[in-house]
Design a protein around this motif. Structure first.
Motif, mmCIF file in Angstrom:
data_model
loop_
_atom_site.group_PDB
_atom_site.id
_atom_site.type_symbol
_atom_site.label_atom_id
_atom_site.label_comp_id
_atom_site.label_asym_id
_atom_site.label_seq_id
_atom_site.Cartn_x
_atom_site.Cartn_y
_atom_site.Cartn_z
ATOM 1 N N HIS A 143 42.854 28.459 13.913
ATOM 2 C CA HIS A 143 43.813 27.570 14.566
ATOM 3 C C HIS A 143 43.196 26.187 14.687
ATOM 4 O O HIS A 143 42.059 26.046 15.161
ATOM 5 C CB HIS A 143 44.202 28.071 15.950
ATOM 6 N N VAL A 144 43.932 25.166 14.255
ATOM 7 C CA VAL A 144 43.434 23.790 14.272
ATOM 8 C C VAL A 144 44.277 22.947 15.218
ATOM 9 O O VAL A 144 45.512 22.899 15.102
ATOM 10 C CB VAL A 144 43.468 23.174 12.861
ATOM 11 N N MET A 145 43.609 22.281 16.153
ATOM 12 C CA MET A 145 44.255 21.320 17.033
ATOM 13 C C MET A 145 44.030 19.919 16.470
ATOM 14 O O MET A 145 42.922 19.592 16.033
ATOM 15 C CB MET A 145 43.648 21.381 18.441
ATOM 16 N N GLY A 146 45.073 19.084 16.480
ATOM 17 C CA GLY A 146 44.943 17.732 15.963
ATOM 18 C C GLY A 146 43.867 16.923 16.648
ATOM 19 O O GLY A 146 43.242 16.053 16.028
ATOM 20 N N THR A 147 43.576 17.214 17.917
ATOM 21 C CA THR A 147 42.549 16.476 18.641
ATOM 22 C C THR A 147 41.184 16.620 17.971
ATOM 23 O O THR A 147 40.357 15.716 18.028
ATOM 24 C CB THR A 147 42.443 16.969 20.092
ATOM 25 N N ALA A 148 40.950 17.767 17.330
ATOM 26 C CA ALA A 148 39.642 18.019 16.729
ATOM 27 C C ALA A 148 39.387 17.147 15.507
ATOM 28 O O ALA A 148 38.233 16.956 15.115
ATOM 29 C CB ALA A 148 39.520 19.495 16.348
ATOM 30 N N LEU A 149 40.453 16.608 14.900
ATOM 31 C CA LEU A 149 40.283 15.843 13.663
ATOM 32 C C LEU A 149 39.624 14.482 13.883
ATOM 33 O O LEU A 149 39.262 13.803 12.927
ATOM 34 C CB LEU A 149 41.636 15.670 12.971
ATOM 35 N N SER A 150 39.463 14.086 15.128
ATOM 36 C CA SER A 150 38.756 12.838 15.427
ATOM 37 C C SER A 150 37.252 13.051 15.510
ATOM 38 O O SER A 150 36.496 12.096 15.697
ATOM 39 C CB SER A 150 39.259 12.254 16.752
ATOM 40 N N MET A 151 36.793 14.294 15.353
ATOM 41 C CA MET A 151 35.379 14.638 15.470
ATOM 42 C C MET A 151 34.851 15.068 14.100
ATOM 43 O O MET A 151 35.315 16.065 13.538
ATOM 44 C CB MET A 151 35.183 15.770 16.485
ATOM 45 N N SER A 152 33.905 14.341 13.568
ATOM 46 C CA SER A 152 33.377 14.672 12.240
ATOM 47 C C SER A 152 32.745 16.054 12.217
ATOM 48 O O SER A 152 32.829 16.777 11.210
ATOM 49 C CB SER A 152 32.360 13.615 11.800
#
Length: 326
Positions: A143-152
């Motif tokens: 499961h992927v949360m969009g918030t995580a995409l700001s973290m390399s």
């Protein structure tokens, strides 16, 4: 809507990757943090952590990838996740950086002011370790949360995890969790678009549906997303309930439960965690969306972003005792 769209729970845990925080909440309403005021907390938090906690609490096979500091705030999070049945073996404990934090104050109109410490905290300091590799290698769903995409660090894990989970017959769900107005850099835009196209289940809230589809209007957005290969879309409508759309044209609407809102933070994450766990456990869309709606509604009745997350028994009682919007 009878055909399973997600891998069964027996294939392996649902894994969520991303930020783990504590949340500290101002008990007074107002604007910002420019004056001393009473605070309450720390509460375990972070959108991915809230999601996976509810997933585990309702009985789903669940695990978390992230990082906390070697401090009490980190222990608050790990102990909560463990208590609620989440595998924490892939959570890194960083000896040098503190656990991430979010200070929250509500304005009179219900909007919020935040002071975050994520980028310079342990929350952003994890990667593709042997522990993470072992967990992903036996996982059945990502499961992927969009918030995580700001973290390399999270992107590094997500990119590799999607490939491994899909290869072993697992599935992918995405909660966009990105506002329509937010402008992402080109690399992140491309990653977000690619993940949406690979998703078996999409869990947007409101305008995030159009943001994910790159199209205006609910009907057109849903059509575009199904054309890209998504199998199931559950649109969270807040106080207006939720709707599940399937590729065969079927639609199920779930009216909202009527509750007194104390703290709305985490409602959508609890909704998603409950829905996903129920679907992977073999429940129907109708049953799953009812549990999900109850999980989101129950959570807003308690202060703290995951303090209202419910077990199946607690949600059964909540459903039996709580009226729904006509």
């Amino acid at each position: 809507m009878t055909t399973p769209v997600l891998s069964p729970d027996e294939l392996g845990p649902t894994v969520c990757v991303g930020e783990i925080l504590v949340e500290i909440v101002a008990t007074s309403t107002g604007v910002g943090f420019l004056e001393a005021q009473p605070l309450i907390g720390p509460y375990p938090s972070g959108a991915p952590a809230i999601f996976i906690d509810q997933c585990g609490r309702i009985g789903g096979n669940a695990a978390m990838v992230g990082a906390v500091g070697d401090d009490d705030f980190g222990r608050v999070n790990i102990e909560r996740l463990q208590r609620d049945g989440v595998d924490v073996s892939a959570i890194t404990i960083d000896p040098d950086f503190p656990t991430g934090s979010a200070f929250v104050r509500y304005r009179p109109d219900g909007s919020r002011d935040f002071v975050y410490n994520i980028a310079k905290s342990a929350a952003a300091r994890f990667g593709w370790t042997q522990g993470v590799r072992d967990l992903i290698g036996r996982s059945g769903h990502l499961h992927v949360m969009g918030t995580a995409l700001s973290m390399s660090s999270a992107c590094e894990v997500i990119d590799e995890a999607v490939r491994i989970v899909k290869k072993r017959g697992g599935t992918l769900s995405v909660d966009p969790n990105i506002r329509k107005e937010l402008r992402l850099d080109q690399v992140t835009e491309e990653r977000f678009s690619r993940l949406v196209s690979m998703a078996d289940l999409l869990l947007p809230s409101g305008e995030e549906l159009e943001r994910a589809a790159g199209a205006d209007g609910e009907e057109i957005a849903i059509q575009r997303l199904f054309e890209r290969g998504i199998k199931e879309i559950v649109l969270k409508r807040g106080a207006e309930g939720a709707t599940c759309f399937s590729r065969d044209g079927a639609r199920i609407d779930s009216p909202a439960f009527l509750v007194t809102e104390v703290d709305p933070t985490g409602a959508g994450d609890c909704f998603g965690g409950a829905y996903l766990a129920c679907r992977r456990l073999g429940m129907s869309v109708a049953q799953s969306i009812t549990y999900a709606s109850a999980a989101g509604a129950r959570n807003v009745t308690v202060r703290g972003p995951m303090e209202g997350a419910g077990t199946r028994g607690e949600l059964d009682s909540f459903i039996a005792q709580t009226p729904r919007k006509p």
